[in-house]
Design a protein around this motif. Structure first.
Motif, PDB file in Angstrom:
ATOM      1  N   GLY A   6       0.862  -1.324   0.016  1.00  0.00           N
ATOM      2  CA  GLY A   6      -0.031   0.085  -0.009  1.00  0.00           C
ATOM      3  C   GLY A   6       0.723   1.360  -0.116  1.00  0.00           C
ATOM      4  O   GLY A   6       0.234   2.278   0.609  1.00  0.00           O
ATOM      5  N   VAL A   7       1.848   1.165  -0.387  1.00  0.00           N
ATOM      6  CA  VAL A   7       2.844   2.257  -0.366  1.00  0.00           C
ATOM      7  C   VAL A   7       2.238   3.383  -1.549  1.00  0.00           C
ATOM      8  O   VAL A   7       2.391   4.649  -1.133  1.00  0.00           O
ATOM      9  CB  VAL A   7       4.273   1.823  -1.209  1.00  0.00           C
ATOM     10  CG1 VAL A   7       5.217   3.154  -1.301  1.00  0.00           C
ATOM     11  CG2 VAL A   7       4.880   1.040  -0.170  1.00  0.00           C
ATOM     12  N   VAL A   8       1.711   3.094  -2.564  1.00  0.00           N
ATOM     13  CA  VAL A   8       1.128   4.280  -3.576  1.00  0.00           C
ATOM     14  C   VAL A   8      -0.171   4.517  -3.079  1.00  0.00           C
ATOM     15  O   VAL A   8      -0.908   5.216  -3.835  1.00  0.00           O
ATOM     16  CB  VAL A   8       1.316   3.718  -4.975  1.00  0.00           C
ATOM     17  CG1 VAL A   8       2.656   3.625  -5.165  1.00  0.00           C
ATOM     18  CG2 VAL A   8       0.698   2.292  -5.202  1.00  0.00           C
ATOM     19  N   GLY A   9      -0.827   3.990  -1.980  1.00  0.00           N
ATOM     20  CA  GLY A   9      -2.200   4.080  -1.780  1.00  0.00           C
ATOM     21  C   GLY A   9      -2.832   2.984  -1.368  1.00  0.00           C
ATOM     22  O   GLY A   9      -2.232   1.440  -1.535  1.00  0.00           O
ATOM     23  N   GLU A  10      -3.786   2.946  -0.497  1.00  0.00           N
ATOM     24  CA  GLU A  10      -4.837   1.671   0.101  1.00  0.00           C
ATOM     25  C   GLU A  10      -5.279   1.229  -1.261  1.00  0.00           C
ATOM     26  O   GLU A  10      -5.994   1.626  -2.084  1.00  0.00           O
ATOM     27  CB  GLU A  10      -5.577   2.132   0.927  1.00  0.00           C
ATOM     28  CG  GLU A  10      -6.245   1.111   1.766  1.00  0.00           C
ATOM     29  CD  GLU A  10      -5.009   0.549   2.943  1.00  0.00           C
ATOM     30  OE1 GLU A  10      -5.164  -0.688   3.061  1.00  0.00           O
ATOM     31  OE2 GLU A  10      -4.137   1.086   3.132  1.00  0.00           O
ATOM     32  N   LEU A  11      -5.353  -0.214  -1.100  1.00  0.00           N
ATOM     33  CA  LEU A  11      -5.660  -0.988  -2.040  1.00  0.00           C
ATOM     34  C   LEU A  11      -7.119  -1.679  -1.826  1.00  0.00           C
ATOM     35  O   LEU A  11      -7.058  -2.008  -0.570  1.00  0.00           O
ATOM     36  CB  LEU A  11      -4.891  -2.291  -2.776  1.00  0.00           C
ATOM     37  CG  LEU A  11      -3.308  -1.539  -3.410  1.00  0.00           C
ATOM     38  CD1 LEU A  11      -2.673  -2.889  -3.627  1.00  0.00           C
ATOM     39  CD2 LEU A  11      -3.730  -0.861  -4.478  1.00  0.00           C
ATOM     40  N   THR A  12      -7.917  -2.087  -2.737  1.00  0.00           N
ATOM     41  CA  THR A  12      -8.974  -2.815  -2.516  1.00  0.00           C
ATOM     42  C   THR A  12      -8.683  -4.270  -2.320  1.00  0.00           C
ATOM     43  O   THR A  12      -7.638  -4.772  -2.559  1.00  0.00           O
ATOM     44  CB  THR A  12     -10.095  -2.772  -3.327  1.00  0.00           C
ATOM     45  OG1 THR A  12      -9.689  -3.233  -4.552  1.00  0.00           O
ATOM     46  CG2 THR A  12     -10.429  -1.178  -3.660  1.00  0.00           C
ATOM     47  N   GLU A  13      -9.578  -5.087  -1.640  1.00  0.00           N
ATOM     48  CA  GLU A  13      -9.336  -6.474  -1.444  1.00  0.00           C
ATOM     49  C   GLU A  13      -9.115  -7.186  -2.703  1.00  0.00           C
ATOM     50  O   GLU A  13      -8.048  -8.143  -2.969  1.00  0.00           O
ATOM     51  CB  GLU A  13     -10.443  -7.164  -0.818  1.00  0.00           C
ATOM     52  CG  GLU A  13     -10.415  -8.821  -0.518  1.00  0.00           C
ATOM     53  CD  GLU A  13     -11.384  -9.333   0.173  1.00  0.00           C
ATOM     54  OE1 GLU A  13     -11.481 -10.569   0.170  1.00  0.00           O
ATOM     55  OE2 GLU A  13     -12.417  -8.707   0.842  1.00  0.00           O
ATOM     56  N   GLU A  14      -9.871  -6.937  -3.967  1.00  0.00           N
ATOM     57  CA  GLU A  14      -9.526  -7.404  -5.275  1.00  0.00           C
ATOM     58  C   GLU A  14      -8.078  -6.908  -5.670  1.00  0.00           C
ATOM     59  O   GLU A  14      -7.532  -7.808  -6.325  1.00  0.00           O
ATOM     60  CB  GLU A  14     -10.489  -6.938  -6.409  1.00  0.00           C
ATOM     61  CG  GLU A  14     -10.645  -7.488  -7.632  1.00  0.00           C
ATOM     62  CD  GLU A  14     -11.071  -9.090  -7.454  1.00  0.00           C
ATOM     63  OE1 GLU A  14     -10.651  -9.872  -8.438  1.00  0.00           O
ATOM     64  OE2 GLU A  14     -11.432  -9.689  -6.591  1.00  0.00           O
ATOM     65  N   GLN A  15      -7.998  -5.865  -5.444  1.00  0.00           N
ATOM     66  CA  GLN A  15      -6.385  -5.153  -6.135  1.00  0.00           C
ATOM     67  C   GLN A  15      -5.472  -5.984  -5.353  1.00  0.00           C
ATOM     68  O   GLN A  15      -4.281  -6.420  -5.923  1.00  0.00           O
ATOM     69  CB  GLN A  15      -6.623  -3.889  -5.882  1.00  0.00           C
ATOM     70  CG  GLN A  15      -7.208  -3.015  -6.752  1.00  0.00           C
ATOM     71  CD  GLN A  15      -7.568  -1.586  -6.645  1.00  0.00           C
ATOM     72  OE1 GLN A  15      -7.244  -1.106  -5.253  1.00  0.00           O
ATOM     73  NE2 GLN A  15      -7.755  -0.958  -7.464  1.00  0.00           N
ATOM     74  N   GLN A  16      -5.458  -6.074  -3.853  1.00  0.00           N
ATOM     75  CA  GLN A  16      -4.468  -6.752  -3.103  1.00  0.00           C
ATOM     76  C   GLN A  16      -4.293  -8.432  -3.596  1.00  0.00           C
ATOM     77  O   GLN A  16      -3.199  -9.006  -3.674  1.00  0.00           O
ATOM     78  CB  GLN A  16      -4.960  -6.764  -1.616  1.00  0.00           C
ATOM     79  CG  GLN A  16      -4.813  -5.298  -0.946  1.00  0.00           C
ATOM     80  CD  GLN A  16      -5.166  -5.387   0.389  1.00  0.00           C
ATOM     81  OE1 GLN A  16      -5.749  -6.332   1.084  1.00  0.00           O
ATOM     82  NE2 GLN A  16      -4.907  -4.478   1.235  1.00  0.00           N
ATOM     83  N   ARG A  17      -5.510  -8.977  -4.014  1.00  0.00           N
ATOM     84  CA  ARG A  17      -5.254 -10.434  -4.286  1.00  0.00           C
ATOM     85  C   ARG A  17      -4.656 -10.402  -5.782  1.00  0.00           C
ATOM     86  O   ARG A  17      -3.647 -11.284  -5.971  1.00  0.00           O
ATOM     87  CB  ARG A  17      -6.875 -10.819  -4.616  1.00  0.00           C
ATOM     88  CG  ARG A  17      -7.025 -12.434  -5.019  1.00  0.00           C
ATOM     89  CD  ARG A  17      -8.163 -12.814  -4.953  1.00  0.00           C
ATOM     90  NE  ARG A  17      -9.027 -12.314  -6.253  1.00  0.00           N
ATOM     91  CZ  ARG A  17      -8.828 -12.843  -7.495  1.00  0.00           C
ATOM     92  NH1 ARG A  17      -8.024 -13.889  -7.867  1.00  0.00           N
ATOM     93  NH2 ARG A  17      -9.345 -12.180  -8.457  1.00  0.00           N
TER      94      ARG A  17
END
Length: 502
Positions: free
Chosen positions: A301-312
């Motif tokens: 998440g250095v460039v911003g908080e990710l959604t759960e789908e984006q983290q997957r």
């Protein structure tokens, strides 16, 4: 002129020189075989010819002996008959006083002379000739007396007793003739026995000689074939450093030179392949590192908080980049092995701590597949190149993780003896197919049971692991399967055998 062109020129020159040598020395494998058959068969042929001549001489001698024996026997009976006829004619002339009866005597006398002359034409022995001469002389003496007294029949009575002695001489001649015939038969039997003895000794002498010659030529014929077979087997196993030399006939020597030319060509191709792998691996490693670091930054998440789908998705990118990096490292390690750059830097290391580090590196994929790890690993200190041992364990563990189903169990345990450390790892997969057991450690071989995934292996992991184990003086083997899964066993010496530690 480039090095490649110079090598090609040398190879072409070598091939041309081989052709010229073969033309100057037109020996061939076929000529060697024909020469071998000729030398093996020649003594036997000579023996057969000699035996045939001996048998022919024996048969000719036997034929002549039989003919002479028959002639002597017949003539002896004829002489005895003519003597009896002459005696009878003289007796009748004396008793009856009829001189005309002497005509029978003179006819018998002429037949006696003719028969005696025919006997002299035969090859008589000295004893026979002497008896026949005496017999003929005695008969001639009687003939002269009969001729002188043919007009005085009453005086013929004194000649009758002479025929008794003549008959005895004829019987003596016949008896001696039969004895000599028996002697001839004995001599022929002796000749036949000697011929059998000669044939037997020739066979006893020539058969081992022929077998020895056949063995010598078999060895001479088999040696170049064995050398060619060994050369082809070495090339098939990738052993290209050994120069190929084939002896024997010129055509096989030329064939060996062409095989050596092929070996040198394969060696150059292998070097080119190794350089290609090194270059491609280095070229791929740099952008892949950037991709992996980028995936790490996104996941953190250095460039911003990710959604759960984006983290997957970021985790998938990270996992696959790790897989690709391992494949590239396999290629680099394999290239180093091929280029003989894998020198070992040995020091004391704890095998259990090296295993823990490998488990930590693969913890993410182990957790993603829900695998259970059963460990029984007491601490074992060994002399080794820790980095190479880590590569061995990483390849063995990644292989077990890859083939174990989700939720499966991987068992790892270590043990040691007075000289060796042993690590066993058993996965929960389908195991190694029987057809793959002999080839599982060959480079780039992936076996029949290849899993479907986005990133497939290179088939180098087990090959590299085994090469590093062998370099340490140990080994990796596939243990025969008892239950499910594949069972690999790593053995390593506790102490460096090159330094002779106590």
């Amino acid at each position: 002129m480039t090095a490649r062109a110079e090598a090609a020129r040398q190879e072409s020159g070598s091939g041309t020189g081989s052709m010229l040598r073969m033309r100057r020395h037109p020996q061939s494998f076929l000529k060697l075989i024909l020469l071998g058959f000729a030398l093996v068969g020649l003594p036997l042929i000579i023996a057969l010819i000699n035996n045939a001549l001996s048998i022919d001489r024996l048969a000719d001698h036997s034929r002549k002996a039989v003919y002479q024996a028959a002639q002597i026997a017949h003539s002896s009976r004829a002489l005895a008959d003519e003597i009896a006829t002459m005696e009878r004619a003289v007796r009748q002339t004396h008793i009856l006083g009829d001189t005309s009866l002497l005509e029978g005597y003179f006819r018998a006398h002429n037949k006696f002379e003719s028969t005696a002359a025919s006997l002299f034409e035969l090859s008589l022995h000295a004893e026979q000739e002497q008896l026949l001469t005496q017999l003929q002389s005695s008969e001639a003496s009687i003939f002269q007396k009969v001729s002188a007294l043919k007009q005085s029949p009453e005086q013929l009575r004194n000649l009758i007793d002479s025929f008794v002695l003549l008959r005895d001489s004829a019987r003596t001649f016949a008896t001696v003739g039969y004895a000599l015939i028996e002697r001839e038969v004995d001599e022929m039997q002796d000749m036949a026995g000697y011929a059998r003895f000669t044939v037997g000794w020739q066979l006893l002498a020539l058969i081992p000689f022929a077998i020895l010659l056949a063995f010598a030529f078999s060895v001479r014929i088999a040696r170049p074939i064995r050398q060619i077979d060994e050369a082809i087997r070495n090339m098939g196993q990738g052993e290209l450093s050994k120069v190929i030399r084939v002896g024997g006939p010129q055509d096989l020597v030329y064939f060996g030179e062409r095989l050596d030319w092929m070996r040198r060509r394969l060696l150059k191709l292998e070097e080119q392949k190794t350089r290609f792998l090194q270059h491609v691996s280095h070229e791929l490693k740099t952008p892949l590192t950037a991709m992996r670091e980028g995936a790490d930054l996104l996941a953190e998440g250095v460039v911003g908080e990710l959604t759960e789908e984006q983290q997957r998705i970021a985790r998938i990118l990270h996992s696959n980049s790790v897989q690709l990096q391992r494949r590239i490292e396999d290629l680099l390690n394999y290239s180093a092995l091929q280029a003989e750059k894998a020198a070992l830097v040995k020091q004391k290391a704890n095998l259990t701590k090296v295993l823990d580090a490998v488990l930590q590196d693969q913890n993410l994929i182990i957790m993603s597949k829900g695998l259970r790890m059963e460990l029984s690993c007491p601490e074992i200190m060994i002399d080794c190149d820790e980095q190479k041992i880590k590569i061995i364990l990483d390849n063995l563990l990644s292989n077990a993780v890859k083939f174990s189903p989700p939720g499966g169990c991987i068992r790892i345990w270590t043990s040691k003896t007075a000289e060796l450390a042993q690590l066993d790892i058993v996965d929960a997969g389908a195991g190694v197919d029987e057809a793959d057991r002999e080839k599982i450690f060959e480079p780039f071989y992936q076996g029949r049971r290849v899993l479907d995934s986005h990133v497939r292996g290179t088939g180098l992991g087990l090959s590299i692991a085994r090469e590093y184990a062998l370099a340490h003086g140990g080994n990796i083997e596939l243990v025969p399967r008892i239950a499910v899964g594949a069972h690999f066993r790593l053995t390593l010496p506790l102490r460096d055998p090159d330094e002779g530690h106590e």
